[in-house]
Write an enzyme that holds these catalytic residues in place. Structure first.
Site, PDB file in Angstrom:
ATOM      1  N   SER A   4      23.094  23.955  65.461  1.00 22.92           N
ATOM      2  CA  SER A   4      23.321  22.780  66.155  1.00 22.92           C
ATOM      3  C   SER A   4      24.975  22.919  66.583  1.00 22.92           C
ATOM      4  O   SER A   4      25.436  23.114  66.635  1.00 22.92           O
ATOM      5  CB  SER A   4      24.309  22.912  63.947  1.00 22.92           C
ATOM      6  OG  SER A   4      24.847  21.936  63.880  1.00 22.92           O
TER       7      SER A   4
ATOM      8  N   MET B  48      25.443  11.239  59.923  1.00 22.87           N
ATOM      9  CA  MET B  48      26.659  11.447  57.858  1.00 22.87           C
ATOM     10  C   MET B  48      27.217  10.063  58.390  1.00 22.87           C
ATOM     11  O   MET B  48      28.257  10.106  58.651  1.00 22.87           O
ATOM     12  CB  MET B  48      27.077  12.882  58.437  1.00 22.87           C
ATOM     13  CG  MET B  48      26.037  13.585  57.618  1.00 22.87           C
ATOM     14  SD  MET B  48      26.715  15.227  58.629  1.00 22.87           S
ATOM     15  CE  MET B  48      26.237  15.428  59.756  1.00 22.87           C
TER      16      MET B  48
ATOM     17  N   ASP C  36      24.783  17.042  65.199  1.00 24.35           N
ATOM     18  CA  ASP C  36      25.739  15.889  63.716  1.00 24.35           C
ATOM     19  C   ASP C  36      26.189  14.925  64.051  1.00 24.35           C
ATOM     20  O   ASP C  36      28.017  15.016  65.110  1.00 24.35           O
ATOM     21  CB  ASP C  36      26.291  17.046  63.268  1.00 24.35           C
ATOM     22  CG  ASP C  36      25.722  18.226  62.841  1.00 24.35           C
ATOM     23  OD1 ASP C  36      25.038  17.741  61.201  1.00 24.35           O
ATOM     24  OD2 ASP C  36      25.625  19.268  62.934  1.00 24.35           O
TER      25      ASP C  36
ATOM     26  N   HIS D 222      21.507  13.950  62.750  1.00 29.99           N
ATOM     27  CA  HIS D 222      21.260  13.913  61.554  1.00 29.99           C
ATOM     28  C   HIS D 222      22.944  12.823  61.805  1.00 29.99           C
ATOM     29  O   HIS D 222      23.500  13.249  61.637  1.00 29.99           O
ATOM     30  CB  HIS D 222      22.093  15.429  61.338  1.00 29.99           C
ATOM     31  CG  HIS D 222      22.293  15.725  59.712  1.00 29.99           C
ATOM     32  ND1 HIS D 222      23.275  16.412  59.449  1.00 29.99           N
ATOM     33  CD2 HIS D 222      22.113  14.592  58.663  1.00 29.99           C
ATOM     34  CE1 HIS D 222      23.279  16.146  58.250  1.00 29.99           C
ATOM     35  NE2 HIS D 222      22.910  15.551  58.064  1.00 29.99           N
TER      36      HIS D 222
ATOM     37  N   MET E 120      20.212  19.259  52.488  1.00 30.08           N
ATOM     38  CA  MET E 120      21.871  20.402  53.018  1.00 30.08           C
ATOM     39  C   MET E 120      22.165  20.899  51.899  1.00 30.08           C
ATOM     40  O   MET E 120      21.801  20.742  50.402  1.00 30.08           O
ATOM     41  CB  MET E 120      22.847  18.620  52.498  1.00 30.08           C
ATOM     42  CG  MET E 120      22.956  17.586  53.328  1.00 30.08           C
ATOM     43  SD  MET E 120      23.050  18.284  55.304  1.00 30.08           S
ATOM     44  CE  MET E 120      24.664  19.203  55.633  1.00 30.08           C
TER      45      MET E 120
ATOM     46  N   ASP F 127      20.304  23.331  55.857  1.00 33.61           N
ATOM     47  CA  ASP F 127      20.962  22.596  57.085  1.00 33.61           C
ATOM     48  C   ASP F 127      22.090  22.913  56.038  1.00 33.61           C
ATOM     49  O   ASP F 127      22.492  22.652  55.512  1.00 33.61           O
ATOM     50  CB  ASP F 127      21.713  21.511  57.478  1.00 33.61           C
ATOM     51  CG  ASP F 127      22.623  20.865  59.274  1.00 33.61           C
ATOM     52  OD1 ASP F 127      23.329  22.225  58.889  1.00 33.61           O
ATOM     53  OD2 ASP F 127      22.783  19.976  59.041  1.00 33.61           O
TER      54      ASP F 127
ATOM     55  N   MET G 196      29.536  11.528  62.395  1.00 37.93           N
ATOM     56  CA  MET G 196      30.360  11.570  61.747  1.00 37.93           C
ATOM     57  C   MET G 196      30.651  10.736  61.783  1.00 37.93           C
ATOM     58  O   MET G 196      31.253  10.578  62.529  1.00 37.93           O
ATOM     59  CB  MET G 196      30.168  12.757  60.958  1.00 37.93           C
ATOM     60  CG  MET G 196      29.956  14.466  61.330  1.00 37.93           C
ATOM     61  SD  MET G 196      31.205  16.002  60.790  1.00 37.93           S
ATOM     62  CE  MET G 196      29.807  17.167  60.173  1.00 37.93           C
TER      63      MET G 196
ATOM     64  N   HIS H 175      20.208  20.574  67.217  1.00 42.69           N
ATOM     65  CA  HIS H 175      20.669  19.295  66.165  1.00 42.69           C
ATOM     66  C   HIS H 175      21.732  19.120  66.544  1.00 42.69           C
ATOM     67  O   HIS H 175      22.926  19.568  66.291  1.00 42.69           O
ATOM     68  CB  HIS H 175      20.134  19.755  64.955  1.00 42.69           C
ATOM     69  CG  HIS H 175      20.834  19.619  63.774  1.00 42.69           C
ATOM     70  ND1 HIS H 175      20.406  19.369  62.964  1.00 42.69           N
ATOM     71  CD2 HIS H 175      22.086  19.549  62.983  1.00 42.69           C
ATOM     72  CE1 HIS H 175      21.415  18.672  61.655  1.00 42.69           C
ATOM     73  NE2 HIS H 175      21.594  19.013  62.076  1.00 42.69           N
TER      74      HIS H 175
HETATM   75  C1  DX5 Z   1      27.607  20.260  57.632  1.00 43.20           C
HETATM   76  C2  DX5 Z   1      26.477  19.903  59.705  1.00 43.20           C
HETATM   77  C3  DX5 Z   1      25.904  21.010  60.197  1.00 43.20           C
HETATM   78  C4  DX5 Z   1      26.439  22.342  60.903  1.00 43.20           C
HETATM   79  C5  DX5 Z   1      25.560  23.341  59.816  1.00 43.20           C
HETATM   80  O1  DX5 Z   1      27.772  18.812  57.760  1.00 43.20           O
HETATM   81  O2  DX5 Z   1      25.187  19.203  59.394  1.00 43.20           O
HETATM   82  O3  DX5 Z   1      24.050  21.098  60.534  1.00 43.20           O
HETATM   83  O4  DX5 Z   1      27.295  22.327  61.639  1.00 43.20           O
HETATM   84  O5  DX5 Z   1      26.957  24.435  59.826  1.00 43.20           O
HETATM   85  P1  DX5 Z   1      26.898  25.864  59.529  1.00 43.20           P
HETATM   86  O6  DX5 Z   1      24.935  26.350  60.177  1.00 43.20           O
HETATM   87  O7  DX5 Z   1      27.564  26.521  60.752  1.00 43.20           O
HETATM   88  O8  DX5 Z   1      27.089  25.976  58.338  1.00 43.20           O
HETATM   89 ZN    ZN Z   2      23.468  18.123  60.453  1.00 40.27          ZN
END
Ligand code: DX5
Ligand code: ZN
Length: 216
Positions: A8, A68, A35, A66, A137, A175, A37, A33
């Site tokens: 990620s 969010m 993320d 991903h 999650m 994740d 947000m 991956h």
């Molecule tokens: C959190 C993200 C994850 C995050 C995971 O909201 O969706 O993808 O990067 O990070 P780790 O592996 O450090 O928990």
């Molecule tokens: Zn993620």
């Protein structure tokens, strides 16, 4: 086939992103991956299209997005144009999940639905045969480096059972809080794809860590 690993980017060094992208390119990582947000669906903001443009340009691995964000359906075309291989939308952010999943597939991308820790697997009953992947999650979304929620292991087992019973082809992705201790338990429970942020990017040797995760 062994477990797939999707590092990620959220935990990468954004001051020297090219270096981390080159590390990913030369590693055994299966996907990258990403993320996204919006500060509304989750209490944090990550990165957007100006950054993603360069990630797509320099990364040679398939991009696993991903989202969010609220109203993810608004941005599907832009992720298609970016060259995304798969798009994860949250169950909790989609009023018309079936329509959004169909739209992702119509655009030629793999379609995945993501569940927050408190959303039961049973909510997937009507969509499990239409999705390419389910992302569970294993922390509350919004931040890297959080502690793995232990009850997720049973949730993975329940999802694996549902997938088998429905004869679905969906992959199971997890994740949050994935590390060398939690990963073997997740694989045993039936996971296909491990997302990992801190464990990979904060490791002394990220390439070797990716390789270790792949060999579990
Ligand atoms: C959190 C993200 C994850 C995050 C995971 O909201 O969706 O993808 O990067 O990070 P780790 O592996 O450090 O928990
Ligand atoms: Zn993620």
């Amino acid at each position: 086939m062994g477990v797939m690993v999707a590092p990620s980017l959220l935990s990468a060094d954004f001051g020297d992103l090219r270096k981390d992208l080159e590390m990913i390119n030369s590693s055994e990582a299966d996907w990258l991956h990403l993320d996204i947000m919006d500060g509304v669906f989750v209490p944090n903001i990550s990165f957007g299209f100006p950054v993603l443009k360069y990630v797509a340009k320099y990364c040679t691995k398939p991009l696993d997005v991903h989202l969010m964000i609220v109203q993810p359906e608004k941005f599907l075309e832009q992720f298609k144009d970016l060259g995304a291989a798969s798009v994860n939308v949250h169950y909790e952010a989609c009023t018309h999940l079936n329509r959004t999943i169909n739209e992702i597939k119509r655009l030629g991308m793999k379609a995945a639905v993501t569940l927050n820790p408190s959303t039961p697997v049973s909510m997937l009953e009507e969509i499990i045969n239409d999705v390419d992947m389910v992302l569970l999650m294993t922390v509350n979304p919004g931040f890297g480096g959080q502690k793995f929620i232990e009850s997720s292991l049973d949730k993975v087992r329940r999802l694996r059972k549902m997938i088998t019973e429905h004869n679905s082809q969906a992959l199971i992705q997890v994740d949050g809080g994935v590390n060398l201790e939690t990963a073997p338990l997740l694989i045993e429970a039936g996971v296909d794809v491990l997302v990992s942020g801190n464990t990979v990017f904060k490791a002394d040797n990220p390439i070797e860590t990716i390789s270790k995760l792949k060999q579990l």
